[in-house]
Design a protein around this motif. Structure first.
Motif, PDB file in Angstrom:
ATOM      1  N   GLY A 226     -72.128  11.111 -12.697  1.00  0.00           N
ATOM      2  CA  GLY A 226     -71.251  10.659 -13.764  1.00  0.00           C
ATOM      3  C   GLY A 226     -69.995  11.479 -13.922  1.00  0.00           C
ATOM      4  O   GLY A 226     -69.327  11.429 -14.963  1.00  0.00           O
ATOM      5  N   VAL A 227     -69.648  12.252 -12.890  1.00  0.00           N
ATOM      6  CA  VAL A 227     -68.413  13.041 -12.919  1.00  0.00           C
ATOM      7  C   VAL A 227     -67.226  12.092 -12.735  1.00  0.00           C
ATOM      8  O   VAL A 227     -67.250  11.225 -11.861  1.00  0.00           O
ATOM      9  CB  VAL A 227     -68.422  14.114 -11.813  1.00  0.00           C
ATOM     10  CG1 VAL A 227     -67.101  14.871 -11.786  1.00  0.00           C
ATOM     11  CG2 VAL A 227     -69.589  15.066 -12.019  1.00  0.00           C
ATOM     12  N   PRO A 228     -66.179  12.237 -13.526  1.00  0.00           N
ATOM     13  CA  PRO A 228     -65.040  11.308 -13.406  1.00  0.00           C
ATOM     14  C   PRO A 228     -64.264  11.521 -12.109  1.00  0.00           C
ATOM     15  O   PRO A 228     -63.649  12.563 -11.900  1.00  0.00           O
ATOM     16  CB  PRO A 228     -64.174  11.642 -14.618  1.00  0.00           C
ATOM     17  CG  PRO A 228     -64.523  13.058 -14.960  1.00  0.00           C
ATOM     18  CD  PRO A 228     -65.967  13.217 -14.612  1.00  0.00           C
ATOM     19  N   ILE A 229     -64.316  10.544 -11.240  1.00  0.00           N
ATOM     20  CA  ILE A 229     -63.502  10.545 -10.023  1.00  0.00           C
ATOM     21  C   ILE A 229     -63.079   9.111  -9.759  1.00  0.00           C
ATOM     22  O   ILE A 229     -63.908   8.197  -9.746  1.00  0.00           O
ATOM     23  CB  ILE A 229     -64.234  11.148  -8.813  1.00  0.00           C
ATOM     24  CG1 ILE A 229     -63.332  11.055  -7.562  1.00  0.00           C
ATOM     25  CG2 ILE A 229     -65.595  10.501  -8.582  1.00  0.00           C
ATOM     26  CD1 ILE A 229     -63.827  11.838  -6.383  1.00  0.00           C
ATOM     27  N   ASP A 230     -61.781   8.909  -9.567  1.00  0.00           N
ATOM     28  CA  ASP A 230     -61.233   7.567  -9.414  1.00  0.00           C
ATOM     29  C   ASP A 230     -60.784   7.247  -8.001  1.00  0.00           C
ATOM     30  O   ASP A 230     -60.635   6.076  -7.654  1.00  0.00           O
ATOM     31  CB  ASP A 230     -60.029   7.389 -10.343  1.00  0.00           C
ATOM     32  CG  ASP A 230     -60.380   7.631 -11.789  1.00  0.00           C
ATOM     33  OD1 ASP A 230     -61.294   6.961 -12.299  1.00  0.00           O
ATOM     34  OD2 ASP A 230     -59.759   8.517 -12.415  1.00  0.00           O
ATOM     35  N   GLY A 231     -60.528   8.290  -7.192  1.00  0.00           N
ATOM     36  CA  GLY A 231     -59.974   8.005  -5.884  1.00  0.00           C
ATOM     37  C   GLY A 231     -60.140   9.145  -4.907  1.00  0.00           C
ATOM     38  O   GLY A 231     -60.405  10.293  -5.290  1.00  0.00           O
ATOM     39  N   VAL A 232     -59.963   8.819  -3.643  1.00  0.00           N
ATOM     40  CA  VAL A 232     -59.989   9.791  -2.560  1.00  0.00           C
ATOM     41  C   VAL A 232     -58.689   9.656  -1.784  1.00  0.00           C
ATOM     42  O   VAL A 232     -58.283   8.547  -1.420  1.00  0.00           O
ATOM     43  CB  VAL A 232     -61.185   9.571  -1.621  1.00  0.00           C
ATOM     44  CG1 VAL A 232     -61.155  10.563  -0.463  1.00  0.00           C
ATOM     45  CG2 VAL A 232     -62.497   9.700  -2.394  1.00  0.00           C
ATOM     46  N   GLY A 233     -58.024  10.787  -1.577  1.00  0.00           N
ATOM     47  CA  GLY A 233     -56.783  10.813  -0.822  1.00  0.00           C
ATOM     48  C   GLY A 233     -57.020  11.252   0.607  1.00  0.00           C
ATOM     49  O   GLY A 233     -57.654  12.281   0.855  1.00  0.00           O
ATOM     50  N   PHE A 234     -56.518  10.468   1.546  1.00  0.00           N
ATOM     51  CA  PHE A 234     -56.593  10.780   2.973  1.00  0.00           C
ATOM     52  C   PHE A 234     -55.187  11.173   3.414  1.00  0.00           C
ATOM     53  O   PHE A 234     -54.288  10.336   3.463  1.00  0.00           O
ATOM     54  CB  PHE A 234     -57.108   9.568   3.755  1.00  0.00           C
ATOM     55  CG  PHE A 234     -58.464   9.111   3.300  1.00  0.00           C
ATOM     56  CD1 PHE A 234     -59.609   9.539   3.946  1.00  0.00           C
ATOM     57  CD2 PHE A 234     -58.598   8.272   2.194  1.00  0.00           C
ATOM     58  CE1 PHE A 234     -60.861   9.145   3.524  1.00  0.00           C
ATOM     59  CE2 PHE A 234     -59.852   7.868   1.760  1.00  0.00           C
ATOM     60  CZ  PHE A 234     -60.992   8.308   2.416  1.00  0.00           C
TER      61      PHE A 234
END
Length: 461
Positions: A226-234
C-alpha cells in the motif's frame, strides 16, 4: 436616396481582380504540429530536460519553449542544489525552471528527491544513525515537495536504487536504512504533494533483464504494502554499440500491468564519434522504435529526451569519444532522429520552423580574408504588429561583430543580439526590417542556424 449602381464593366473588373488575388495570394498555411502537440494528440507528452545555465541562450530557449510540452530540470531540484547545508534550503534555480514552464504552458517533471549521487557532504559523510537519517530524509522530501506543491506533474522520488544485477545499490540510505528508505520517501512525498504522480526512476531497466526484474519486484512489493507509487521511469540512456533494449515494449507492458504508469524519462542515444550517415540513420530508427514502444502501451504517458540538443549533452564529458546523442545538433539544427520522432508520433517529416510567426533572411554580401559583411532581414509573418523587437542568434564559429547598423548590436561569446532602433521598432503584420553588420572571423564562416525574435523561433533562410 440609393447610391448609383456600378456599371457592368466595372463589376466585371472587380470580379476579375478578386479572382486574380485569390489565385496569386496563397491561403494561410497552418503551422506544422510540434513534437509536443503530436504527442498530446495521442494522449502523451513529449518533453526535454534543461538546466539553468542554458536559459541564457535565447535561440535554445525559443525551441525549448515551443517544441515541447514538458520540461525536466536536470540539476536544480537535486539534494545538493536544494539543501546544500542541513536545514538551509534554496529553491531559486528550481523556481526559474518552473516559471519558464508556466510561461510556456508546459508541465514539469520534478527530478529528483532522493539519489545516492549529488548529495552534499553533510548527508553522504554525516555518519548519522538510522533514526536521525530517516528524519533527515523525510524532512528533505517534505520540505522540497511542499515548496513545489501544485506546480509539478511528476516527481522522480527515488532515483537509481539498483545495481546492474538487480540488487539494491549500496547508497548511504540503503546501507543505513535498508530498502525501507524507498517507502519512507514515497510516503513523505505523497503527504507533501498529494496531486503529483510519484515515480521511481533508473537506467538500464529499459528491456527485460536482471536490473528490470529487480525494479519489477520492488514495485510489486510496494503496491502490495500500500505504499504510494504511481509510475516507473525508464531513463533510456542508450548506445548504438550495445544494442537496442531486449523486448522493450514487453517490459513496459509488464510494469503497466502492475497498475502503474510508465514513462521514458531521460532518453538519449549516443554513438562512437565521429557520427556518420549510417550511425545517424540507426539512431533515428532507435528513436522511432522507443516512441512506438511507448505508444503501444496505454499507460506509457510520455517521453523526455535528456536535453534536446548535442550542444548541451552530458554524454561527451562522461563518455569520452562518444556523443551526437540527441535529435538536434550543436547548432540547434534537427537531425534525422527529429524527423523519425515526428513520423513515429503520427506527423510528417519536416521542421516546423517554416510556419513560424517570424522569418529571418541572413546573407553574406561580401567576404574577405578575415572579415565579412552580412545583411539580415527580419519579417513579421504573424497577423498582429510587433512593437519592439529583439533578434538573437549564435554564430557557429569564431565570428565577431565589429560594426552594425539599423539596430543596436551586442555580442557575448557566440551569442549575438540585435535590438530595434528607435525608428524601426514597430513591425506591422508582413512588414520587414533590414539590418546588417560587419564582422571578423577565423577558420570557416558558416551562417547561424537558428534565430529567435523576442524569444520566439523564426524561420531561417
Amino acid at each position: 436616396m440609393l447610391p448609383p449602381r456600378p456599371s457592368q464593366p466595372l463589376l466585371a473588373l472587380v470580379f476579375a481582380l478578386a479572382l486574380l488575388v485569390a489565385l496569386v495570394v496563397p491561403p494561410a498555411q497552418a503551422a506544422e504540429p510540434t513534437l509536443g502537440e503530436l504527442a498530446a494528440a495521442k494522449g502523451r507528452y513529449f518533453g526535454s530536460a534543461t538546466d539553468n545555465p542554458e536559459l541564457t541562450d535565447a535561440p535554445y530557449v525559443a525551441i525549448l519553449g515551443s517544441e515541447f510540452n514538458s520540461i525536466t530540470p536536470g540539476n536544480s531540484m537535486k539534494w545538493d542544489a536544494t539543501e546544500p547545508q542541513r536545514g538551509q534550503f534554496s529553491f531559486a534555480r528550481g523556481d526559474e525552471v518552473v516559471a519558464l514552464a508556466q510561461r510556456n504552458s508546459q508541465r514539469v517533471r520534478g527530478h529528483t528527491l532522493v539519489w545516492h549521487s549529488q548529495l552534499p557532504g553533510w548527508v553522504s559523510n554525516g555518519g548519522f544513525p538510522a533514526t536521525e537519517l530517516r528524519s533527515i530524509l523525510q524532512n528533505h522530501v517534505t520540505t522540497v515537495a511542499t515548496h513545489f506543491k501544485g506546480k509539478l506533474a511528476h516527481w522522480d522520488v527515488v532515483n537509481e536504487p539498483f545495481n546492474e544485477d538487480g540488487t539494491f545499490r549500496d547508497s548511504v540510505f540503503y546501507r543505513t536504512l535498508g530498502q525501507s528508505y524507498i517507502a519512507d520517501a514515497l510516503r513523505a512525498a505523497r503527504a507533501a504533494d498529494p496531486a503529483a504522480k510519484l515515480y521511481i526512476n533508473d537506467y538500464n531497466t529499459d528491456g527485460l533483464g536482471a536490473k528490470s526484474d529487480g525494479m519489477y519486484n520492488l514495485v510489486k512489493s510496494l503496491k502490495a504494502q500500500g505504499v504510494p507509487i504511481d509510475g516507473v521511469g525508464f531513463q533510456g540512456h542508450l548506445a548504438l554499440q550495445y544494442g537496442f533494449p531486449y523486448k522493450m515494449q514487453e517490459n513496459l507492458r509488464r510494469f503497466a500491468d502492475l497498475g502503474v504508469d510508465v514513462a521514458i524519462t531521460e532518453l538519449d542515444i549516443r554513438m562512437n564519434l565521429p557520427a556518420d550517415a549510417t550511425k545517424l540513420a540507426t539512431q533515428a530508427t532507435w528513436y522511432s522504435d522507443v516512441t512506438k514502444a511507448c505508444l503501444a502501451v496505454s499507460r506509457c504517458v510520455g517521453i523526455t529526451i535528456w536535453d534536446y540538443t548535442d550542444k548541451y549533452s552530458w554524454i561527451p564529458s562522461v563518455f569520452p569519444g562518444e556523443g551526437a546523442a540527441l535529435p538536434y545538433d550543436e547548432n540547434l539544427r534537427p537531425k534525422p532522429a527529429y524527423n523519425a520522432l515526428r513520423t513515429a508520433l503520427g506527423g510528417t517529416p519536416g521542421d516546423p520552423g517554416p510556419t513560424a510567426a517570424c522569418a529571418v533572411a541572413y546573407k553574406v554580401e561580401s567576404q574577405w580574408n578575415a572579415g565579412f559583411t552580412a545583411a539580415v532581414t527580419v519579417t513579421n509573418r504573424g497577423t498582429t504588429p510587433i512593437n519592439g523587437w529583439r533578434l538573437t542568434f549564435a554564430f557557429p564559429g569564431d565570428q565577431k561583430v565589429t560594426q552594425g547598423w539599423n539596430a543596436g548590436w551586442s555580442q557575448t561569446g557566440r551569442d549575438v543580439t540585435a535590438a530595434n532602433a528607435s525608428w524601426n521598432g514597430t513591425l506591422a503584420a508582413g512588414a520587414s526590417a533590414s539590418i546588417g553588420f560587419n564582422a571578423s572571423y577565423t577558420g570557416t564562416n558558416a551562417a547561424p542556424a537558428t534565430f529567435a525574435l523576442n524569444g520566439t523561433a523564426c524561420r531561417a533562410s
